[in-house]
Design a protein around this motif. Structure first.
Motif, PDB file in Angstrom:
ATOM      1  N   HIS A  27      -9.189  10.846  10.928  1.00 47.52           N
ATOM      2  CA  HIS A  27      -9.041  10.819  12.382  1.00 47.52           C
ATOM      3  C   HIS A  27      -7.825  11.654  12.757  1.00 47.52           C
ATOM      4  CE1 HIS A  27     -11.280   6.792  12.076  1.00 47.52           C
ATOM      5  NE2 HIS A  27     -12.117   7.691  12.551  1.00 47.52           N
ATOM      6  N   GLY A  28      -8.013  12.593  13.669  1.00 46.53           N
ATOM      7  CA  GLY A  28      -6.959  13.543  13.971  1.00 46.53           C
ATOM      8  C   GLY A  28      -5.756  12.965  14.679  1.00 46.53           C
ATOM      9  N   ASP A  29      -5.897  11.784  15.302  1.00 47.60           N
ATOM     10  CA  ASP A  29      -4.765  11.177  15.992  1.00 47.60           C
ATOM     11  C   ASP A  29      -4.034  10.170  15.107  1.00 47.60           C
ATOM     12  OD1 ASP A  29      -6.748   9.254  15.918  1.00 47.60           O
ATOM     13  OD2 ASP A  29      -6.600   8.701  18.041  1.00 47.60           O
ATOM     14  N   GLU A  30      -4.243  10.252  13.800  1.00 48.33           N
ATOM     15  CA  GLU A  30      -3.560   9.367  12.851  1.00 48.33           C
ATOM     16  C   GLU A  30      -2.802  10.219  11.828  1.00 48.33           C
ATOM     17  OE1 GLU A  30      -6.425   6.672  11.199  1.00 48.33           O
ATOM     18  OE2 GLU A  30      -7.050   5.918  13.166  1.00 48.33           O
ATOM     19  N   PRO A  31      -1.628  10.760  12.212  1.00 47.69           N
ATOM     20  CA  PRO A  31      -0.897  11.675  11.340  1.00 47.69           C
ATOM     21  C   PRO A  31      -0.056  10.998  10.269  1.00 47.69           C
ATOM     22  CG  PRO A  31       0.276  11.424  13.403  1.00 47.69           C
ATOM     23  CD  PRO A  31      -1.006  10.636  13.545  1.00 47.69           C
ATOM     24  N   THR A  32      -0.050   9.681  10.222  1.00 42.86           N
ATOM     25  CA  THR A  32       0.822   8.955   9.304  1.00 42.86           C
ATOM     26  C   THR A  32       0.609   9.367   7.853  1.00 42.86           C
ATOM     27  OG1 THR A  32       1.101   7.042  10.748  1.00 42.86           O
ATOM     28  CG2 THR A  32       1.320   6.653   8.386  1.00 42.86           C
ATOM     29  N   GLY A  33      -0.642   9.465   7.427  1.00 44.18           N
ATOM     30  CA  GLY A  33      -0.918   9.801   6.035  1.00 44.18           C
ATOM     31  C   GLY A  33      -0.373  11.165   5.657  1.00 44.18           C
ATOM     32  N   ALA A  34      -0.564  12.161   6.538  1.00 46.69           N
ATOM     33  CA  ALA A  34      -0.063  13.502   6.251  1.00 46.69           C
ATOM     34  C   ALA A  34       1.451  13.512   6.167  1.00 46.69           C
ATOM     35  CB  ALA A  34      -0.549  14.476   7.318  1.00 46.69           C
ATOM     36  N   ARG A  35       2.106  12.758   7.032  1.00 50.00           N
ATOM     37  CA  ARG A  35       3.568  12.697   7.000  1.00 50.00           C
ATOM     38  C   ARG A  35       4.060  12.025   5.715  1.00 50.00           C
ATOM     39  NH1 ARG A  35       4.062  10.967  13.400  1.00 50.00           N
ATOM     40  NH2 ARG A  35       3.602  13.058  14.230  1.00 50.00           N
ATOM     41  N   ALA A  36       3.343  10.997   5.277  1.00 54.96           N
ATOM     42  CA  ALA A  36       3.713  10.331   4.024  1.00 54.96           C
ATOM     43  C   ALA A  36       3.525  11.261   2.830  1.00 54.96           C
ATOM     44  CB  ALA A  36       2.892   9.057   3.851  1.00 54.96           C
ATOM     45  N   VAL A  37       2.413  12.004   2.828  1.00 53.51           N
ATOM     46  CA  VAL A  37       2.166  12.960   1.739  1.00 53.51           C
ATOM     47  C   VAL A  37       3.258  14.025   1.720  1.00 53.51           C
ATOM     48  CG1 VAL A  37       0.632  14.808   0.962  1.00 53.51           C
ATOM     49  CG2 VAL A  37      -0.315  12.578   1.596  1.00 53.51           C
ATOM     50  N   ALA A 110      -4.112  -2.729  15.285  1.00 56.48           N
ATOM     51  CA  ALA A 110      -4.299  -4.169  15.130  1.00 56.48           C
ATOM     52  C   ALA A 110      -3.136  -4.893  14.474  1.00 56.48           C
ATOM     53  CB  ALA A 110      -5.578  -4.436  14.339  1.00 56.48           C
ATOM     54  N   THR A 111      -2.528  -4.311  13.453  1.00 50.62           N
ATOM     55  CA  THR A 111      -1.550  -5.057  12.665  1.00 50.62           C
ATOM     56  C   THR A 111      -0.591  -4.113  11.970  1.00 50.62           C
ATOM     57  OG1 THR A 111      -1.295  -6.514  10.726  1.00 50.62           O
ATOM     58  CG2 THR A 111      -3.235  -5.112  10.781  1.00 50.62           C
ATOM     59  N   PRO A 112       0.676  -4.526  11.807  1.00 53.86           N
ATOM     60  CA  PRO A 112       1.636  -3.681  11.087  1.00 53.86           C
ATOM     61  C   PRO A 112       1.501  -3.793   9.577  1.00 53.86           C
ATOM     62  CG  PRO A 112       2.729  -5.669  11.853  1.00 53.86           C
ATOM     63  CD  PRO A 112       1.328  -5.707  12.416  1.00 53.86           C
ATOM     64  N   ILE A 157      -7.174   2.687   3.380  1.00 47.82           N
ATOM     65  CA  ILE A 157      -6.026   1.860   3.708  1.00 47.82           C
ATOM     66  C   ILE A 157      -5.676   2.005   5.182  1.00 47.82           C
ATOM     67  CG2 ILE A 157      -3.575   1.450   3.276  1.00 47.82           C
ATOM     68  CD1 ILE A 157      -5.224   0.740   0.888  1.00 47.82           C
ATOM     69  N   GLU A 158      -5.546   0.887   5.888  1.00 44.99           N
ATOM     70  CA  GLU A 158      -4.881   0.871   7.184  1.00 44.99           C
ATOM     71  C   GLU A 158      -3.417   0.576   6.886  1.00 44.99           C
ATOM     72  OE1 GLU A 158      -6.251   1.693   9.919  1.00 44.99           O
ATOM     73  OE2 GLU A 158      -8.409   1.417   9.632  1.00 44.99           O
ATOM     74  N   ALA A 159      -2.561   1.600   6.996  1.00 40.12           N
ATOM     75  CA  ALA A 159      -1.188   1.480   6.504  1.00 40.12           C
ATOM     76  C   ALA A 159      -0.264   0.761   7.475  1.00 40.12           C
ATOM     77  CB  ALA A 159      -0.630   2.875   6.208  1.00 40.12           C
ATOM     78  N   GLY A 160      -0.683   0.584   8.710  1.00 36.09           N
ATOM     79  CA  GLY A 160       0.156  -0.060   9.713  1.00 36.09           C
ATOM     80  C   GLY A 160      -0.239   0.439  11.081  1.00 36.09           C
ATOM     81  N   ARG A 161       0.625   0.223  12.062  1.00 37.43           N
ATOM     82  CA  ARG A 161       0.304   0.617  13.432  1.00 37.43           C
ATOM     83  C   ARG A 161       0.469   2.118  13.611  1.00 37.43           C
ATOM     84  NH1 ARG A 161       2.463  -4.661  15.414  1.00 37.43           N
ATOM     85  NH2 ARG A 161       0.570  -5.814  15.976  1.00 37.43           N
ATOM     86  N   VAL A 162      -0.374   2.649  14.495  1.00 36.43           N
ATOM     87  CA  VAL A 162      -0.450   4.095  14.725  1.00 36.43           C
ATOM     88  C   VAL A 162       0.914   4.672  15.082  1.00 36.43           C
ATOM     89  CG1 VAL A 162      -1.456   5.874  16.203  1.00 36.43           C
ATOM     90  CG2 VAL A 162      -2.844   3.925  15.476  1.00 36.43           C
ATOM     91  N   GLU A 163       1.292   5.742  14.367  1.00 33.28           N
ATOM     92  CA  GLU A 163       2.479   6.540  14.654  1.00 33.28           C
ATOM     93  C   GLU A 163       3.756   5.721  14.754  1.00 33.28           C
ATOM     94  OE1 GLU A 163       2.385  10.329  16.703  1.00 33.28           O
ATOM     95  OE2 GLU A 163       0.517   9.661  17.644  1.00 33.28           O
ATOM     96  N   THR A 164       3.948   4.801  13.844  1.00 32.25           N
ATOM     97  CA  THR A 164       5.210   4.085  13.758  1.00 32.25           C
ATOM     98  C   THR A 164       5.913   4.474  12.463  1.00 32.25           C
ATOM     99  OG1 THR A 164       4.162   2.169  12.692  1.00 32.25           O
ATOM    100  CG2 THR A 164       4.346   2.132  15.101  1.00 32.25           C
TER     101      THR A 164
END
Length: 281
Positions: A27-37, A110-112, A157-164
């Motif tokens: 999903h393009g509005d979920e950049p968390t994974g790319a930032r973690a990588v 949904a959840t952190p 994996i749902e790693a937490g809340r979006v963009e936190t």
């Protein structure tokens, strides 16, 4: 704008052909994974097995939209000849990760706390998820169709809340744990959750149409009893017909549903294997 020649962005590290994959930005509005990588790569680790890092949906990521034509996580295995961008990208992603044990990173409203989603048809996914430091592992097969986890040994994996920032840190920790557990990185002893509980979802929790004022009362993974209120608005209160465990429930994560009804399967991998084997018979 049509993107006819777009492919997932791929970077490979480590010796030999890739045996593992880490996927982000389905999903393009979920950049968390790319930032973690990026954090992991910039730390210059020594990879001991081949690993493929994949940005699944570059155009939607650039646009910072969930998708451009279709929700990519609902159109697997995709179609290389489809008109929809995400169906073409889904087919390419399946091809790129074929035979690879894969971790896919998402975020949620949904959840952190991180949650692992797997398909009951892929026992290797259950094995991988059970070894991660995650408290809740969920079989999504009964309700969610055509997700990435249905295509092979994929743990989503749902790693937490979006963009936190907290979600980025947790995503990085989970990617490192996955690579460490699979002997691709040497970072000490494997990391496990002290207690892991196994669930499955079995139904959606619909939002009443035409009323945007609902307040969600239920808390994820805390059992709702029969006749207990799980949401309320100026139009009234929603009561549970039967007990259920709320999973991925939020007020704003989905347009037409709050999330999912789930049930607890057990507290061991054997419990999950037994339940999911029995459900397939």
């Amino acid at each position: 704008m049509k993107f006819h020649n777009v492919s997932p962005d791929i970077a490979e590290f480590g010796p030999g052909d890739p045996e593992l994959a880490v996927v982000c930005n389905v999903h393009g509005d979920e950049p968390t994974g790319a930032r973690a990588v990026r954090r992991i790569i910039e730390s210059s680790p020594t990879f001991e097995r081949g690993v493929k890092f994949v940005v699944a949906n570059p155009p939607a990521s650039i646009a910072h939209r969930r998708f451009l034509d279709a929700d990519m996580n609902r159109v697997f295995p995709g179609d290389q000849n489809a008109d929809d961008l995400e169906r073409r990208l889904a087919a390419q992603l399946v091809e790129e990760t074929a035979g690879l044990v894969t971790l896919a990173i998402h975020t949620t409203h949904a959840t952190p706390e991180p949650i692992a989603f797997i398909s009951e048809g892929h026992p290797r996914s259950l094995e991988v998820a059970s070894q991660l430091p995650i408290a809740s592992v969920v079989n999504e097969t009964p309700v969610v169709e055509s997700s990435f986890s249905s295509t092979g040994p994929v743990v989503s994996i749902e790693a937490g809340r979006v963009e936190t920032p907290n979600a980025i840190g947790k995503a990085e920790m989970l990617i490192r744990a996955f690579l460490n557990n699979e002997d691709a990185l040497s970072e000490g002893a494997p990391m496990y959750a002290p207690d892991t509980t196994y669930f499955e979802i079995y139904d959606e929790v619909e939002k009443p149409s035409g009323d945007e004022s609902y307040e969600l009362l239920a808390r994820n993974f805390e059992r709702v009893q029969a006749d207990e209120a799980y949401a309320r608005s100026t139009d009234g209160t929603l009561l549970a017909d039967d007990p259920f465990v709320p999973i991925l429930m939020s007020q704003s994560g989905y347009s037409s549903i709050f999330g999912y009804r789930g049930r607890k399967i057990g507290e061991t991998v054997d419990d999950a294997k037994t339940a999911w084997t029995d459900s397939g018979e």
